[in-house]
Design an enzyme around this catalytic site. Sequence first.
Site, mmCIF file in Angstrom:
data_model
loop_
_atom_site.group_PDB
_atom_site.id
_atom_site.type_symbol
_atom_site.label_atom_id
_atom_site.label_comp_id
_atom_site.label_asym_id
_atom_site.label_seq_id
_atom_site.Cartn_x
_atom_site.Cartn_y
_atom_site.Cartn_z
ATOM 1 N N ALA A 68 0.862 -1.189 0.000
ATOM 2 C CA ALA A 68 0.000 0.000 0.000
ATOM 3 C C ALA A 68 0.894 1.233 0.000
ATOM 4 C CB ALA A 68 -0.875 -0.031 1.245
ATOM 5 N N GLY A 107 0.460 -5.112 0.731
ATOM 6 C CA GLY A 107 -0.586 -5.080 -0.289
ATOM 7 C C GLY A 107 -0.114 -5.646 -1.618
ATOM 8 N N GLU A 110 -0.607 -9.166 -1.353
ATOM 9 C CA GLU A 110 -2.057 -9.410 -1.313
ATOM 10 C C GLU A 110 -2.662 -9.368 -2.731
ATOM 11 O OE1 GLU A 110 -2.518 -6.435 1.849
ATOM 12 O OE2 GLU A 110 -3.694 -7.940 2.919
ATOM 13 N N GLU A 130 3.406 -5.673 7.381
ATOM 14 C CA GLU A 130 2.550 -4.654 7.989
ATOM 15 C C GLU A 130 2.782 -4.505 9.487
ATOM 16 O OE1 GLU A 130 1.593 -6.811 5.708
ATOM 17 O OE2 GLU A 130 0.201 -5.899 4.267
HETATM 18 N N1 3HC Z 1 4.615 3.457 0.139
HETATM 19 C C1 3HC Z 1 5.128 4.672 -0.158
HETATM 20 N N2 3HC Z 1 6.431 4.899 -0.341
HETATM 21 C C2 3HC Z 1 7.267 3.847 -0.222
HETATM 22 C C3 3HC Z 1 6.795 2.564 0.084
HETATM 23 C C4 3HC Z 1 5.406 2.382 0.285
HETATM 24 N N3 3HC Z 1 4.879 1.191 0.557
HETATM 25 N N4 3HC Z 1 7.865 1.717 0.142
HETATM 26 C C5 3HC Z 1 8.945 2.463 -0.135
HETATM 27 N N5 3HC Z 1 8.589 3.745 -0.360
HETATM 28 C C6 3HC Z 1 9.461 4.862 -0.727
HETATM 29 C C7 3HC Z 1 10.537 5.150 0.306
HETATM 30 O O1 3HC Z 1 10.054 6.026 1.293
HETATM 31 C C8 3HC Z 1 11.623 5.762 -0.537
HETATM 32 O O2 3HC Z 1 11.246 7.092 -0.784
HETATM 33 P P1 3HC Z 1 12.344 8.241 -0.962
HETATM 34 O O3 3HC Z 1 13.175 7.830 -2.134
HETATM 35 O O4 3HC Z 1 11.537 9.467 -1.139
HETATM 36 O O5 3HC Z 1 13.133 8.240 0.327
HETATM 37 C C9 3HC Z 1 11.523 5.008 -1.850
HETATM 38 O O6 3HC Z 1 10.207 4.437 -1.861
HETATM 39 C C10 3HC Z 1 12.540 3.878 -1.996
HETATM 40 O O7 3HC Z 1 12.472 3.057 -0.838
HETATM 41 P P2 3HC Z 1 13.783 2.433 -0.168
HETATM 42 O O8 3HC Z 1 14.820 3.481 -0.016
HETATM 43 O O9 3HC Z 1 13.358 1.690 1.032
HETATM 44 O O10 3HC Z 1 14.236 1.450 -1.341
HETATM 45 P P3 3HC Z 1 14.888 0.007 -1.255
HETATM 46 O O11 3HC Z 1 15.117 -0.387 -2.649
HETATM 47 O O12 3HC Z 1 16.001 0.009 -0.266
HETATM 48 O O13 3HC Z 1 13.743 -0.945 -0.614
HETATM 49 C C11 3HC Z 1 11.549 -1.903 -0.362
HETATM 50 C C12 3HC Z 1 12.560 -1.211 -1.311
HETATM 51 C C13 3HC Z 1 12.062 -3.273 0.066
HETATM 52 C C14 3HC Z 1 10.250 -2.048 -1.119
HETATM 53 C C15 3HC Z 1 11.356 -1.030 0.891
HETATM 54 O O14 3HC Z 1 11.105 0.309 0.488
HETATM 55 C C16 3HC Z 1 10.255 -1.441 1.793
HETATM 56 O O15 3HC Z 1 10.409 -2.342 2.579
HETATM 57 N N6 3HC Z 1 9.091 -0.748 1.717
HETATM 58 C C17 3HC Z 1 7.989 -0.940 2.596
HETATM 59 C C18 3HC Z 1 7.247 -2.218 2.325
HETATM 60 C C19 3HC Z 1 6.056 -2.337 3.233
HETATM 61 O O16 3HC Z 1 6.122 -2.157 4.410
HETATM 62 N N7 3HC Z 1 4.899 -2.657 2.641
HETATM 63 C C20 3HC Z 1 3.708 -2.812 3.367
HETATM 64 C C21 3HC Z 1 2.951 -1.525 3.355
HETATM 65 S S1 3HC Z 1 1.488 -1.596 4.364
HETATM 66 C C22 3HC Z 1 0.345 -2.388 3.396
HETATM 67 O O17 3HC Z 1 0.662 -2.836 2.323
HETATM 68 C C23 3HC Z 1 -1.044 -2.477 3.952
HETATM 69 C C24 3HC Z 1 -1.904 -3.405 3.206
HETATM 70 O O18 3HC Z 1 -1.943 -4.635 3.845
HETATM 71 C C25 3HC Z 1 -3.291 -2.898 3.097
#
Ligand code: 3HC
Length: 706
Positions: A68, A107, A110, A130
């Site tokens: 998400a 997501g 998902e 999450e």
């Molecule tokens: N939403 C918005 N922005 C995100 C994002 C997300 N899910 N994931 C990463 N970003 C952004 C980062 O803030 C960063 O922004 P910036 O360049 O402005 O600083 C940019 O994307 C690049 O991220 P990273 O520096 O972390 O890049 P990496 O290549 O090192 O890692 C990744 C990539 C493994 C995808 C890592 O970013 C990550 O773990 N992201 C979060 C994943 C996550 O937690 N997903 C679950 C979200 S909650 C959800 O999905 C709810 C659902 O169940 C309804």
Amino acid sequence: MTLNPSADVVTRELRGKVLLVTIDHAPVNALSADVRRGLLAAIEAADADKAVEAVLIVGAGRNFIAGADIREFGKPPVPPSLPDVCNRIEACSKPVVAAIHGAALGGGLEVALAAHYRLAVNGAKLGLPEVQLGLLPGAGGTQRTPRLIGAQAALELILSGRHASAKEALALGLIDRFGSSDDILAEGLAYAHELLAAHAPVRRTRDAAALSDRAASLAAVATARAETAKKSRGLFSPLKIVDAVEAAIEQPFDEGLRLERKLFLECIDSPQRAGLIHAFFAEREVLKAPETRDAKPRALNKIGVVGGGTMGAGIAVAVLDAGLPVTMIERDDESLARGRAHIEKVYDGLIAKGRMSAEEKADVMTRWQGSTSYDALADADLVIEAVFEDLSVKKAVFAELDRVCKAGAVLATNTSYLDIDAIAASISRPADVIGLHFFSPANIMKLLEVVVPKQVSADVVATAFELAKKLRKTPVRAGVCDGFIGNRVLAVYRSAADAMMEDGASPYQIDAAVRAFGFPMGPFQVVDLAGGDIGWAARKRRAATRNPNARYVQIADRLCERGWFGQKTGRGFYLYPEGSRSGAPDPEVEAIIDAERERAGITPRTFTDEEIMRRYMAAMINEGANVLHEGIALRPLDVDVTFLYGYGFPRYRGGPMKYADTVGLATVLADIREFAKEDPLFWRASPLLVDLVERGANFASLNQSA
Ligand code: 3HC
Ligand code: NAI
């Protein structure tokens, strides 16, 4: 043929009978409202178009879908919701294939679970992280995952938030096929065409049968619930995850989804979600120091360390673990041998735990070199000094470095408190001098304060950030002052704790209150762990310059005079019988405290745990504000990350400045003004805090504007 040629975040293209749906939303294909709309439209189009017989979903760039869009949380929801999108994908009348490379997280996974077939290639990361953001999978993850891979495996995956590789995902049953090439598009198209050729049916995860052994599934839930209750101290979402997975076993799919949604929204509303997501962005923002934008790092191939004591040895291990060679300088052969032994002890510990082999240790140690002559540092790219905390000793070391090091070498000091501007000014190349303040144990602790003196050149700062990356540390940019960000703020809230102790709270009550707030240890346990002698030496050093009107609590000095330095001497604020590491309260310490209260003419009073934390946090926040006001920290989030990574601040509260915003700055200021009635010298409200309250602003506004 491209069906929607406009530059869109979700594009559709017919490849034979397969509708190729590509999510192209840099940087990580997060599921923003546009992406959700595009996915929904793509599935509608596939269902409506006779030419389409199957759908293939892929991500452009380095990832499938990172999840998400975290930036949307806390804002008003924009339709379509992700659960609706996933349900629509699953309901598609034609087979939908997800081809995964890079991250399929939250997501993102998902969406893949809602598809009918899944393929992943090497380097794919599949997970439901999450929980690390204070959430639970909220788009069917808690219902589809257990139906697909069983309750136990699903609970483990969701509660840990870890990433599984493509191979592991295949073994778990999370995906159907492992693609051996790197070409995700070719792999995906080949799979989709194969499925069509085999007349593979639409196959919905909601109908999968991995929960058919109901008793075993419920037993897994019971075990997870008991373990989670024990382990997830203070965290809100983990037990809700268990409840949601239980619903997957006990209830029909749609009912389970409804419960998942309800629990997800409760998590979204929780301050823990706000704290954890703040931490997620803050730890990425700290990397963007001004100098890292403007300058290129210098080369970092050979590292030198001066001093092989606690810190020098720990830093050397961190460097060796990053695969770099290290040359250690010590005063004499005996100290050098001790330095080497400190390093070997770390690796021997890993061998004893079965986490390293003797051969691996021998291999790592070939990258270590020791010498008692500074000449051995002639070709080092960066040298970190970690000798005694004494300005004249450090200046003498820097004079040697100035003499032997090649032009362009970065010269760093690990000093905790000393004036790095003065060290820099004492040599012929002040622009190469910087502070690299590691935390003990330096090979474990993630925080690295990059202390930026006046004369340093930007590429030296950029090099320090590059070193942090290589060592897998979290760097925070700090300015020069006594204690930089972390230790300076620590000194103030430690004083607040000392004052409460003298006024009537026991150190054991204070520690317990601080632990209940979410820190792993209280301040007096930390003193016992680090060694009371270190702070004692600093207090003695500062005695001459201390404001004579400032309150000075002598209790810790009384313990040190008895040689009670904490764990290493078997007693400090606590008793550590026979080398035990968990201390027991000591009635003799309580008697000493009583005597000190009497000497200071104080009638002890009681404190509630809540009062203790109000004072403790007000002191921390106020000094954090001072550090910002003086430009020692650039943004509130730099203070937050310092405390999250160096001082055990509970991540789910986001850091002290985020916490201050949560409580409300006016409330914090009112507290400080109330406490100032007793001790106006100590409780002086920071000008920045006063200004923010007057403007009705908060610390978050400063994160955005910096
Ligand atoms: N939403 C918005 N922005 C995100 C994002 C997300 N899910 N994931 C990463 N970003 C952004 C980062 O803030 C960063 O922004 P910036 O360049 O402005 O600083 C940019 O994307 C690049 O991220 P990273 O520096 O972390 O890049 P990496 O290549 O090192 O890692 C990744 C990539 C493994 C995808 C890592 O970013 C990550 O773990 N992201 C979060 C994943 C996550 O937690 N997903 C679950 C979200 S909650 C959800 O999905 C709810 C659902 O169940 C309804
Ligand atoms: P330590 O006393 O364990 O080690 C210092 C080492 O430096 C000794 O091995 C000594 O032989 C060596 N040394 C002294 N003079 C030298 C010289 N001229 N040339 C070569 N080697 C010399 O001290 P520790 O704890 O490792 O601290 C080192 C520095 O790190 C200090 O500046 C301290 O403030 C800082 N620091 C300490 C932390 C801690 O928790 N111990 C945390 C962060 C920083």
